[in-house]
Scaffold this motif. Structure first.
Motif, PDB file in Angstrom:
ATOM      1  N   LYS A 152     -56.755  25.916  20.804  1.00  0.00           N
ATOM      2  CA  LYS A 152     -55.645  24.972  20.632  1.00  0.00           C
ATOM      3  C   LYS A 152     -54.444  25.656  19.980  1.00  0.00           C
ATOM      4  N   THR A 153     -54.710  26.589  19.070  1.00  0.00           N
ATOM      5  CA  THR A 153     -53.643  27.281  18.354  1.00  0.00           C
ATOM      6  C   THR A 153     -53.005  28.375  19.204  1.00  0.00           C
ATOM      7  N   HIS A 154     -53.838  29.099  19.954  1.00  0.00           N
ATOM      8  CA  HIS A 154     -53.338  30.197  20.784  1.00  0.00           C
ATOM      9  C   HIS A 154     -53.194  29.722  22.233  1.00  0.00           C
ATOM     10  N   LYS A 155     -52.166  28.947  22.463  1.00  0.00           N
ATOM     11  CA  LYS A 155     -51.944  28.381  23.798  1.00  0.00           C
ATOM     12  C   LYS A 155     -51.635  29.459  24.835  1.00  0.00           C
TER      13      LYS A 155
ATOM     14  N   GLY B 133     -44.381  28.544  -1.453  1.00  0.00           N
ATOM     15  CA  GLY B 133     -44.048  28.674  -0.034  1.00  0.00           C
ATOM     16  C   GLY B 133     -44.480  27.467   0.767  1.00  0.00           C
ATOM     17  N   PHE B 134     -45.670  26.944   0.464  1.00  0.00           N
ATOM     18  CA  PHE B 134     -46.180  25.771   1.178  1.00  0.00           C
ATOM     19  C   PHE B 134     -45.291  24.556   0.926  1.00  0.00           C
ATOM     20  N   LEU B 135     -44.877  24.361  -0.320  1.00  0.00           N
ATOM     21  CA  LEU B 135     -44.055  23.196  -0.649  1.00  0.00           C
ATOM     22  C   LEU B 135     -42.673  23.265   0.015  1.00  0.00           C
ATOM     23  N   LYS B 136     -42.197  24.482   0.241  1.00  0.00           N
ATOM     24  CA  LYS B 136     -40.912  24.635   0.929  1.00  0.00           C
ATOM     25  C   LYS B 136     -41.049  24.344   2.420  1.00  0.00           C
ATOM     26  N   ASN B 137     -42.137  24.810   2.996  1.00  0.00           N
ATOM     27  CA  ASN B 137     -42.435  24.564   4.416  1.00  0.00           C
ATOM     28  C   ASN B 137     -43.910  24.890   4.637  1.00  0.00           C
ATOM     29  N   SER B 138     -44.685  23.899   5.021  1.00  0.00           N
ATOM     30  CA  SER B 138     -46.137  24.094   5.150  1.00  0.00           C
ATOM     31  C   SER B 138     -46.496  25.227   6.111  1.00  0.00           C
ATOM     32  N   GLU B 139     -45.619  25.488   7.094  1.00  0.00           N
ATOM     33  CA  GLU B 139     -45.914  26.537   8.065  1.00  0.00           C
ATOM     34  C   GLU B 139     -45.877  27.938   7.452  1.00  0.00           C
ATOM     35  N   ASN B 140     -45.364  28.039   6.239  1.00  0.00           N
ATOM     36  CA  ASN B 140     -45.399  29.338   5.568  1.00  0.00           C
ATOM     37  C   ASN B 140     -46.837  29.813   5.358  1.00  0.00           C
ATOM     38  N   TYR B 141     -47.761  28.862   5.127  1.00  0.00           N
ATOM     39  CA  TYR B 141     -49.143  29.257   4.846  1.00  0.00           C
ATOM     40  C   TYR B 141     -50.194  28.461   5.619  1.00  0.00           C
ATOM     41  N   GLU B 142     -49.792  27.600   6.514  1.00  0.00           N
ATOM     42  CA  GLU B 142     -50.768  26.859   7.318  1.00  0.00           C
ATOM     43  C   GLU B 142     -50.415  26.969   8.795  1.00  0.00           C
ATOM     44  N   ILE B 143     -51.391  27.422   9.594  1.00  0.00           N
ATOM     45  CA  ILE B 143     -51.171  27.519  11.042  1.00  0.00           C
ATOM     46  C   ILE B 143     -51.717  26.299  11.774  1.00  0.00           C
ATOM     47  N   ILE B 144     -52.404  25.425  11.033  1.00  0.00           N
ATOM     48  CA  ILE B 144     -52.978  24.206  11.604  1.00  0.00           C
ATOM     49  C   ILE B 144     -52.553  23.028  10.737  1.00  0.00           C
ATOM     50  N   ASN B 145     -52.125  21.945  11.357  1.00  0.00           N
ATOM     51  CA  ASN B 145     -51.870  20.710  10.629  1.00  0.00           C
ATOM     52  C   ASN B 145     -53.216  20.084  10.285  1.00  0.00           C
ATOM     53  N   PRO B 146     -53.512  19.856   9.000  1.00  0.00           N
ATOM     54  CA  PRO B 146     -54.825  19.307   8.651  1.00  0.00           C
ATOM     55  C   PRO B 146     -55.175  18.024   9.398  1.00  0.00           C
ATOM     56  N   ALA B 147     -54.181  17.204   9.710  1.00  0.00           N
ATOM     57  CA  ALA B 147     -54.438  15.957  10.440  1.00  0.00           C
ATOM     58  C   ALA B 147     -55.010  16.235  11.829  1.00  0.00           C
TER      59      ALA B 147
ATOM     60  N   ASN C 194     -61.931  19.871  26.099  1.00  0.00           N
ATOM     61  CA  ASN C 194     -61.747  18.418  25.999  1.00  0.00           C
ATOM     62  C   ASN C 194     -62.011  17.900  24.589  1.00  0.00           C
ATOM     63  N   ILE C 195     -62.127  18.818  23.626  1.00  0.00           N
ATOM     64  CA  ILE C 195     -62.476  18.428  22.262  1.00  0.00           C
ATOM     65  C   ILE C 195     -61.341  17.643  21.616  1.00  0.00           C
ATOM     66  N   LYS C 196     -61.694  16.476  21.059  1.00  0.00           N
ATOM     67  CA  LYS C 196     -60.743  15.655  20.293  1.00  0.00           C
ATOM     68  C   LYS C 196     -60.768  16.189  18.864  1.00  0.00           C
ATOM     69  N   SER C 197     -59.885  17.122  18.587  1.00  0.00           N
ATOM     70  CA  SER C 197     -59.976  17.893  17.347  1.00  0.00           C
ATOM     71  C   SER C 197     -59.866  17.040  16.087  1.00  0.00           C
ATOM     72  N   GLU C 198     -59.217  15.886  16.184  1.00  0.00           N
ATOM     73  CA  GLU C 198     -59.072  15.050  14.990  1.00  0.00           C
ATOM     74  C   GLU C 198     -60.413  14.491  14.503  1.00  0.00           C
ATOM     75  N   MET C 199     -61.478  14.647  15.302  1.00  0.00           N
ATOM     76  CA  MET C 199     -62.809  14.190  14.882  1.00  0.00           C
ATOM     77  C   MET C 199     -63.636  15.295  14.233  1.00  0.00           C
ATOM     78  N   LEU C 200     -63.121  16.506  14.181  1.00  0.00           N
ATOM     79  CA  LEU C 200     -63.926  17.651  13.738  1.00  0.00           C
ATOM     80  C   LEU C 200     -64.415  17.530  12.302  1.00  0.00           C
ATOM     81  N   TYR C 201     -63.542  17.146  11.395  1.00  0.00           N
ATOM     82  CA  TYR C 201     -63.941  17.061   9.985  1.00  0.00           C
ATOM     83  C   TYR C 201     -64.996  15.983   9.778  1.00  0.00           C
ATOM     84  N   GLU C 202     -64.805  14.853  10.441  1.00  0.00           N
ATOM     85  CA  GLU C 202     -65.777  13.753  10.342  1.00  0.00           C
ATOM     86  C   GLU C 202     -67.153  14.202  10.818  1.00  0.00           C
ATOM     87  N   LEU C 203     -67.196  14.886  11.949  1.00  0.00           N
ATOM     88  CA  LEU C 203     -68.480  15.305  12.511  1.00  0.00           C
ATOM     89  C   LEU C 203     -69.099  16.420  11.677  1.00  0.00           C
ATOM     90  N   SER C 204     -68.269  17.295  11.146  1.00  0.00           N
ATOM     91  CA  SER C 204     -68.757  18.348  10.249  1.00  0.00           C
ATOM     92  C   SER C 204     -69.462  17.736   9.046  1.00  0.00           C
TER      93      SER C 204
END
Length: 387
Positions: free
Chosen positions: A248-251, A301-315, A258-268
């Protein structure tokens, strides 16, 4: 155009082989239904001949879901017969049969020869195919097999009717570039390879499972065999959530699931709770620290822009939000952010004095929570205006 990767989940078979993590049939059905909702294409439900419980689990999962259900067998008549019986109610049944392909397995596990293994493999696929279900063949320990013989074996089982051929790195031996070359070699040397789906099943003994799986997919494999949280024999299997989010990240790879990624944390969390197997905090994607920031430089850096240190939106993986963990490594930006969330608006001089007291307390307590901040504010002899 993006190509579809089939996700074959073996949490309930290979994953359940972890000592102390066995599930009841009812628990397996609960997880299987969640895997179907997640978007998994095939669920490997068990090894039916191994025990009455495994047989029952394959039966009940077959009844409970509409997605593909797979049953593992050895290349033996009795195994295949029992698997076919267990899959009777499956809307899309699959028998997963196979035999060792490396000379190590052929000699020291089966006390056999390449010729006999080839004959047994062809027979098993043909016999399973006659049961009227999909057939997947696994060439166990393919990661250490002689490439020329492996190609011969793959070509023979496809000719015998295999719909899917699994090329597993059973012992987690391979390095990504070598495993990728293995898959590439098969595509270049197996004449009928386009008549079957090539599958990758990697173990994590050297920490390479996900990297090897991606290397296999990049070289033509179109099914990934995975488990939730990467659980499995020894050091575990390839993690479903890691593969799904890599693609999903490396398009630019032009591969999707077909994975609904928003369910991953719940299933984990569900699998971890049911199997009584905690997820390590630094586990990629679903670990407690996967979206947590404690270094002052990172927090700023994160507080200025989350993309500075996160490549995935937690949601995107079902985590409500990132978290700022206050420690002695935190800086003024993180402290000010947390105070503002609590309703305080310190000016620069007030923040400087609070920060000095904060560091003393953080060295003592290691992690600072909101109650500690309230204590600091109430015991710092400066005016802090509240919203």
């Amino acid at each position: 155009m993006s190509q579809k990767i089939e996700i074959f989940d073996t949490t309930l078979r290979d994953g359940e082989q972890v000592p102390g993590c066995q599930l009841s049939t009812d628990e397996k059905v609960v997880i299987a239904r969640k895997l179907e909702q997640l978007g998994v294409d095939v669920i490997e439900a068990g090894f039916p001949i191994s025990s009455p419980g495994d047989f029952l689990s394959v039966v009940e999962i077959s009844k409970a879901v509409n997605t593909g259900v797979c049953a593992l067998t050895r290349s033996k008549k009795e195994d295949i017969d029992v698997a076919a019986e267990a899959l009777h109610h499956a809307k899309r049944g699959r028998i997963h049969t196979g035999i060792g392909s490396s000379d190590i397995h052929i000699k020291h596990k089966f006390n056999s020869t390449r010729e006999k293994v080839l004959e047994q493999a062809v027979w098993a696929v043909s016999y399973a195919k006659a049961k009227g279900v999909e057939v997947e063949f696994f060439a166990e320990d393919a990661g250490r097999a002689d490439l020329e013989f492996l190609a011969q074996l793959v070509e023979a089982v496809i000719k015998a009717g295999a719909d899917v051929v699994n090329v597993p790195d059973t012992t987690g031996y391979c390095l990504p570039h070598l495993y990728g070359k293995r898959i590439q070699y098969l595509f270049e040397n197996v004449k009928n390879i386009n008549k079957a789906i090539i599958s990758v099943h990697c173990h994590n003994d050297l920490g390479m499972a996900t990297a090897n799986t991606i290397a296999g997919l990049m070289n033509g494999a179109r099914q990934a065999e995975v488990t939730i949280n990467g659980i499995g024999e020894r050091a575990g299997n390839t993690s479903l959530e890691e593969v799904a989010m890599v693609l999903k990240t490396h398009k630019d790879l032009n591969l999707h699931t077909n994975i609904k990624s928003e369910m991953l944390y719940e299933l984990s969390t569900l699998v971890s709770d049911m199997m009584r197997m905690p997820v390590q905090p630094n586990k990629a994607i679903v670990g407690a620290n996967a979206f947590a920031h404690s270094s002052g430089i990172h927090q700023d850096g994160f507080l200025k822009n989350s993309e500075n240190y996160e490549i995935i939106n937690p949601a995107d993986v079902g985590v409500p939000s990132s978290s700022i963990i206050l420690t002695a490594r935190s800086g003024r930006a993180a402290l000010k952010h947390r105070l503002e969330l609590l309703g305080y608006q310190p000016n620069k001089s007030e923040l400087d004095q609070l920060y000095g007291n904060f560091l003393v307390l953080a060295d003592e307590k290691k992690t600072i929570v909101d109650e500690d901040l309230m204590f600091l504010v109430s015991n710092t002899p400066i005016l802090v205006t509240q919203k």
